[in-house]
Motif scaffolding. Structure first.
Motif, PDB file in Angstrom:
ATOM      1  N   GLU A  52      -3.132   5.522   6.091  1.00  0.00           N
ATOM      2  CA  GLU A  52      -4.214   5.193   5.159  1.00  0.00           C
ATOM      3  C   GLU A  52      -3.662   4.641   3.841  1.00  0.00           C
ATOM      4  O   GLU A  52      -4.323   3.838   3.189  1.00  0.00           O
ATOM      5  CB  GLU A  52      -5.078   6.422   4.895  1.00  0.00           C
ATOM      6  N   LEU A  53      -2.474   5.055   3.455  1.00  0.00           N
ATOM      7  CA  LEU A  53      -1.849   4.592   2.223  1.00  0.00           C
ATOM      8  C   LEU A  53      -0.991   3.346   2.470  1.00  0.00           C
ATOM      9  O   LEU A  53      -0.733   2.570   1.550  1.00  0.00           O
ATOM     10  CB  LEU A  53      -0.987   5.716   1.634  1.00  0.00           C
ATOM     11  N   ASN A  84       1.849   7.832   6.564  1.00  0.00           N
ATOM     12  CA  ASN A  84       0.539   7.832   5.928  1.00  0.00           C
ATOM     13  C   ASN A  84      -0.136   6.476   6.137  1.00  0.00           C
ATOM     14  O   ASN A  84      -0.143   5.631   5.232  1.00  0.00           O
ATOM     15  CB  ASN A  84       0.667   8.157   4.438  1.00  0.00           C
TER      16      ASN A  84
END
Length: 83
Positions: free
Chosen positions: A55-56, A53
């Motif tokens: 974006e995280l 992930n």
């Protein structure tokens, strides 16, 4: 899960990563955690990216399902230990 817990994968070689911080996403209520690792001899510590992930990243969600993928190692929820 809490700060100081460790994902431990036994074997030769085995590996461990430590939960070094936790946070709660104010918008969603999702609990997040940060992982760190080192190698032998432990001369420096590295915060791990979240390859699943971006974006995280570098945060991971406590609601992960299936394996926990880090840049170099894969852990299962059952690998999480507390001392």
């Amino acid at each position: 899960m809490q700060i100081g817990d460790v994902f431990i994968k036994g074997g030769s070689p085995g590996h461990a990563v430590i939960v070094v911080n936790m946070a709660v996403n104010a918008q969603t209520g999702e609990k997040l955690f940060l992982l760190a690792q080192s190698y032998m001899p432990a001369q420096e510590i590295q915060i791990l990216k979240n390859p699943m992930n971006p974006e995280l990243s570098p945060w991971y969600s406590t609601t992960f399902t299936g394996p926990l993928y880090t840049p170099e190692w894969t852990f299962q929820k059952s690998h999480l230990k507390r001392f």
